[in-house]
Design an enzyme around this catalytic site. Structure first.
Site: not given
Ligand code: M6R
Length: 617
Positions: A2, A27, A74, A100-101, A490, A494, A497, A513, A612
């Site tokens: 948010c 955000r 969000w 927010n929160g 990773e 990517k 997501e 396995h 984010k």
């Molecule tokens: O701001 P941060 O690095 O703590 O964020 C951690 C994760 O939320 C962040 O890396 C998330 O997994 C990304 N969307 C991945 O692309």
């Protein structure tokens, strides 16, 4: 998660709020809203959907006035529909609030308020807060005004369990916005004859480059010409620094790129160079990381490193584990921050905890930091956001210097984090077993990396074509070994997501396995198979996939033959030492997920359900 923007000044509030929300949209982007004060009335506009939907609504129904608060959401409590969008009003309709929160005890508070005759329009936890503060304000005996609203806000927040960053506006005090924080970032943006209240100063970069960050349990009273910060208990808050925002409007605009994610992928030669700048010492054949605040003796006394973080930061930590053990000769483990905070790991005096977070605001990583600090462990932050809560609470660490990362999918922050781990591993190694010629060898190889990333980026057109071949895939498997096992994880993250395809990352040798059962013609496998000691073994695994009619995309090293005979497509990266290969092998995987997502028509920078920075548990 948010975003909040508040404005009080000489200009019309709504356009400033809207522009700020656009900059914070990454955000949270399921609904948005604002409220301004005009002619003794609150003008509230809010709707489900992106900021553009709010902009369209404002064209039809403008919200005049020079004071206002706004929010991009969000969803945590309540679906993303119009009535759950912020701002929320109290029972009298004279107070509005954005938040927010998460208010954890909202159900109990709601029951009390319903008992007292309040009716609610939304399913959110936030609306309870608006009613509660409004009720306390209406019941107070003090004269109407700023002090009464401040007291009501404090009294309401004292009843709350949970996290909040809030902005409150009341018709009785239209020249004031009240802000408060616990667990969700909030800052006052400074201007002349105007002030801002924002969850991230990035929102107001076009208007102000100076901000004062609130601490937990701070309450701010913001007016046109100034602001005052006090504590929730009513005390005088400690001293405050004015922080200069060290990026410009250009850093947060797209330029010639269609998406922030692509822009940030292409910024990596630059961002990795910035992470290295001034930190390589040929005299010492080592790294210089002054921000650690540790003497060589203290670094030598480290006998175990624990890295913690979430998502991409966690994956960077896994690369760090290989680096710190191989180059630094220190035992290292990586733990999800969400597990670390509850796990109660036995740790002794020589344990160094490293918390990795781009935003520096991720709630689980912050909780892990607090747990570690509470137990008296030396806890360092590896953050991008210099003014973030994690950076401040760690007090020492290494900044990534990657510049603002807007795309929800983390890209340049990953390579900056891995670069920082390499520097740390070099430093630890040189204090232990490494000779100066070994140290100089690592420095030389590191210095070559930014230019090699540039060359790896030249594969973008080839990867766009490869991606086009696989748009019909029902999922994807990613495999690698050793330094490139975390890259498989990773790469899968990517891809999933931003394309919403089911993807998995595994060590290549685990194939037989279990997950070999998934291999079929519409389930392509991506093998990260650079020219290292694991090359032959990766080749075997590729053969096993091909024998079962699984398509294979391989990432290999220029000049190393063998992959083109077995894989359907091969993307080559420049040659580098195996410990640096993650900095190059990740580039084609970032590009592959990007091009796949574009082919599939996905919203690359704002994938569904995500935000984010994850500031709620
Ligand atoms: O701001 P941060 O690095 O703590 O964020 C951690 C994760 O939320 C962040 O890396 C998330 O997994 C990304 N969307 C991945 O692309």
């Amino acid at each position: 998660m948010c975003g909040i923007v508040g404005y009080i000044g000489k200009s019309l509030a709504a356009p400033i709020l809207l522009d700020g929300l656009r900059r914070l949209e990454y955000r949270g982007y399921d609904s948005a809203g604002l409220a301004t004060v005009s002619d003794g009335r609150l003008e509230t506009r809010k709707c489900a959907g992106r900021i553009q939907a709010l902009a369209d609504l404002l064209k039809k129904e403008p919200a005049p006035g020079g004071v206002g608060i706004s929010h991009t959401r969000w969803a945590t409590h309540g679906r993303p529909v119009d009535e759950n969008a912020h701002p929320h009003a109290d029972g009298s309709g004279r107070l509005v609030l954005v938040h927010n929160g998460v208010i954890e005890n909202y159900q109990a508070l709601r029951a009390q308020l319903v008992e007292a005759g309040h009716t609610f329009k939304s399913q959110t936890d936030t609306e309870i807060l608006a009613h509660l503060i409004g009720k306390l304000y209406d019941e107070a005996r003090a004269p109407h005004g700023k002090a009464r609203l401040l007291e009501a806000t404090r009294a309401g927040l004292k009843q709350v369990i949970g996290t909040y960053g809030i902005a409150v506006l009341h018709l009785d005090v239209p020249e004031t916005i009240i802000g408060a924080r616990r667990g969700s970032p909030l800052a006052v943006g400074l201007g002349r004859g105007e002030h801002f209240l924002v969850s991230d100063p990035q929102a107001i970069i076009a208007h102000s480059q100076e901000a004062v960050y609130l601490k937990d349990y701070d309450v701010a009273v913001v007016g046109r010409d100034g602001f005052e910060i006090s504590t929730l208990e009513g005390g005088i808050a400690g001293s405050y620094e004015v922080t200069k925002v060290d990026f410009t409007s250009d850093d947060v605009t797209l330029g010639e790129f269609p998406h922030y994610m692509l822009k940030e992928i292409f910024e990596q030669p630059h961002s990795v160079r910035d992470a290295l700048r001034g930190r390589l010492s040929k005299d010492d054949a080592s790294a210089r990381l002054g921000g650690l605040n540790m003497t060589p003796q203290e670094l030598r006394d480290v006998d175990r490193v624990i890295i913690t973080g979430c998502g991409t930061a966690y994956h960077a930590g896994l690369v760090g584990e290989y680096l710190i053990e191989a180059l630094g000769h220190v035992p290292c483990e990586v733990e999800f921050a969400s597990e670390f905070r509850y796990r109660n790991m036995p740790m002794d005096k020589g344990t160094l905890v490293l918390a990795v977070s781009q935003s520096g605001e991720t709630i689980d990583t912050l909780a892990a930091v607090r747990e570690s600090v509470r137990k008296g462990h030396r806890t360092l932050g590896i953050c991008n956001n210099v003014a973030s809560t994690i950076a401040r609470e760690c007090g020492a660490g290494v900044y990534m210097h990657a510049g603002p990362e807007i795309g929800v999918a983390a890209t340049k922050s990953f390579t900056s984090q891995v670069t920082v781990f390499t520097l740390l591993a070099l430093l630890l190694g040189r204090i232990r077993h490494q000779s100066s010629s070994e140290g100089l060898g690592i420095i030389k190889a590191l210095e070559a990396i930014p230019a090699q990333i540039e060359r790896a980026l030249e594969t973008s057109d080839q990867i766009r074509e490869i991606a086009a071949k696989y748009v019909g895939a029902k999922g994807m498997l990613f495999m690698g070994r050793q330094y490139n096992y975390p890259i498989a994880l990773e790469g899968a993250l990517k891809m999933k997501e931003i394309t919403y395809l089911q993807c998995e990352g595994h060590p290549s040798a685990e194939l037989k396995h279990g997950f070999i059962a998934l291999i079929e013609p519409d389930m392509p496998s991506v093998f990260i198979a650079p020219d290292d000691t694991m090359f032959e073994s990766n080749l075997n695994s590729i053969e096993q996939v091909k024998a079962r009619r699984g398509p294979v995309i391989a990432i290999g090293t220029e000049g190393r033959k063998g992959l083109e005979q077995v894989a359907d497509d091969v993307v080559y990266i420049p040659r580098c030492p195996d410990y640096l290969s993650p900095l190059l092998t990740i580039i084609p995987l970032q590009l592959l997920s990007y091009h796949m997502a574009v082919h599939l028509g996905r919203d690359v920078d704002k994938p569904r359900n995500l935000a984010k920075s994850v500031t709620v548990e």
